[in-house]
Design an enzyme around this catalytic site. Structure first.
Site, PDB file in Angstrom:
ATOM      1  N   ARG A   1       0.809  -1.226   0.000  1.00  0.00           N
ATOM      2  CA  ARG A   1       0.000   0.000   0.000  1.00  0.00           C
ATOM      3  C   ARG A   1       0.836   1.267   0.000  1.00  0.00           C
ATOM      4  NH1 ARG A   1      -2.959  -3.753   2.311  1.00  0.00           N
ATOM      5  NH2 ARG A   1      -0.932  -4.236   3.133  1.00  0.00           N
ATOM      6  N   THR A   2       1.783   1.369   0.939  1.00  0.00           N
ATOM      7  CA  THR A   2       2.499   2.635   1.115  1.00  0.00           C
ATOM      8  C   THR A   2       3.321   2.969  -0.127  1.00  0.00           C
ATOM      9  OG1 THR A   2       2.573   2.143   3.465  1.00  0.00           O
ATOM     10  CG2 THR A   2       4.036   3.890   2.689  1.00  0.00           C
TER      11      THR A   2
ATOM     12  N   LYS B   1      24.163  -6.570  -1.345  1.00  0.00           N
ATOM     13  CA  LYS B   1      25.540  -6.971  -1.655  1.00  0.00           C
ATOM     14  C   LYS B   1      26.516  -6.392  -0.638  1.00  0.00           C
ATOM     15  CE  LYS B   1      24.762  -6.942  -6.666  1.00  0.00           C
ATOM     16  NZ  LYS B   1      25.180  -6.224  -7.885  1.00  0.00           N
TER      17      LYS B   1
ATOM     18  N   ARG C   1      11.626   3.692   3.755  1.00  0.00           N
ATOM     19  CA  ARG C   1      11.160   2.754   4.787  1.00  0.00           C
ATOM     20  C   ARG C   1      12.341   1.860   5.139  1.00  0.00           C
ATOM     21  NH1 ARG C   1       5.793  -0.888   4.605  1.00  0.00           N
ATOM     22  NH2 ARG C   1       5.026   1.109   5.358  1.00  0.00           N
TER      23      ARG C   1
ATOM     24  N   HIS D   1       5.385   6.254  11.571  1.00  0.00           N
ATOM     25  CA  HIS D   1       4.896   6.072  10.203  1.00  0.00           C
ATOM     26  C   HIS D   1       3.899   7.217   9.995  1.00  0.00           C
ATOM     27  CE1 HIS D   1       3.552   4.417   6.530  1.00  0.00           C
ATOM     28  NE2 HIS D   1       3.136   3.219   6.916  1.00  0.00           N
TER      29      HIS D   1
END
Ligand code: NCD
Length: 314
Positions: free
Chosen positions: A61-62, A89, A111, A139
């Site tokens: 969603r975000t 990596k 995020r 958030h």
């Protein structure tokens, strides 16, 4: 002289916003809600600007919502997720940040599972940084879209009783919502097993319960939260079945809330664990409205941050 509508470079958390900044985001989002109903869902506001979506944790969603928001504002958007990135990596976050800075993005939406990564990037980058969730910290755009959804259904947040139920300790959604909803005048109750409610949470101005029933009794809004199993070092409850039996929202239990109570969930839902399907899909659920409001909130945030940068905004 009129005051600038927005001055902050970044959006890192609700805790750092003033009441007037919160009001500005919500009212700007209200005006962007209408763009979704137009046949041509695009305004030229951020033409020529670049948004980089940096997602080091899973998101549906975000990420998509920031992507749609940026596109509706005519910005270019690039998606970067951990799979397939150089972080897998062994590249350090600072090196990733420096490389991204060299490409001159205007906005970075990030995020990360570690608390403070958006703040660190905000210090390193000239771009405006938006926190799309850092560990169990904040958030902010999720809380803003929750507040907008509640306001649309209830008129005002002032005086409402809001119950948040679940893994309060590990939920950044709970933390951002506690800051936001208490500031907007709601009476906030939190509930969860003792192992999932921080001992000092009452200091944030919330009522604390260790059972679902007293928390949702006569509530206007019930917000169910997912167990953040990825943030628990070991499962903090005897079993999922027992959690569902004690803390899952069923139609019977919802009877305890006000007859016109609404049910929210930030997603992703674990049906049959924290929420029964007939509640999630029932008439009191506003879960899909939340997703819709998410686009308007993210458009508002990008628009306001562009204004602070002196960007041409149409
Ligand atoms: C939340 C998150 O990532 O914090 N989801 C979201 O952004 N819609 C909640 C969760 O993952 O449980």
């Amino acid at each position: 002289m009129t005051a600038p509508i927005w001055t902050k470079k970044d959006l890192l958390g609700i805790a750092e916003l003033s009441d007037s900044e919160i009001r500005t985001i919500l009212s700007t989002a209200e005006s962007f809600s209408e763009v979704a109903e137009r046949p041509v869902k695009k305004v030229p506001t951020l033409r020529g600007k670049t948004v980089v979506n940096l997602f080091f944790e899973p998101s549906t969603r975000t990420r998509v919502s920031f992507e749609i928001a940026a596109q509706r504002l005519s910005a270019d958007i690039v998606n970067f997720s951990t799979e397939g990135s150089s972080q897998s990596k062994g590249e350090t976050l600072t090196d990733t940040a420096k490389n991204i800075a060299s490409m001159f993005p205007d906005f970075v939406v990030v995020r990360h599972r570690h608390v403070g990564v958006p703040a660190m990037l905000a210090r390193e980058l000239k771009a405006a940084v938006v926190n799309a969730g850092d560990g169990s910290h904040e958030h902010p755009t999720q809380a803003l879209l929750d507040a907008l959804t509640i306001r649309r259904h209830k008129g005002s947040i002032q005086g409402l009783t809001v119950a948040m139920v679940g893994d309060i300790t590990h939920s950044r959604v709970a933390r951002s919502n506690i800051h936001l909803l208490t500031r907007l005048g709601a009476r906030v109750r939190v509930a969860g097993p003792r192992t999932m409610v921080p001992a000092d949470i009452a200091a944030l101005g919330v009522e604390v319960h260790y059972a679902l029933e007293p928390a949702i009794r006569d509530a206007d809004v019930v917000m169910m939260l997912r167990l953040q199993l990825e943030r628990q070092s070991r499962f903090l409850f005897p079993s999922l079945g027992e959690y569902a039996r004690l803390f899952g929202l069923t139609l019977d239990r919802l009877e305890l809330a006000k007859p016109d109570a609404i049910v929210l969930h930030p997603g992703p839902m674990n049906r049959g664990v924290e929420i029964a399907s007939d509640v999630a899909d029932g008439p009191r659920s506003v879960i899909l409205d939340q997703v819709g409001q998410g686009v308007a909130v993210r458009m508002a945030v990008l628009y306001l941050l562009a204004a602070a940068r002196g960007g041409q905004i149409a």
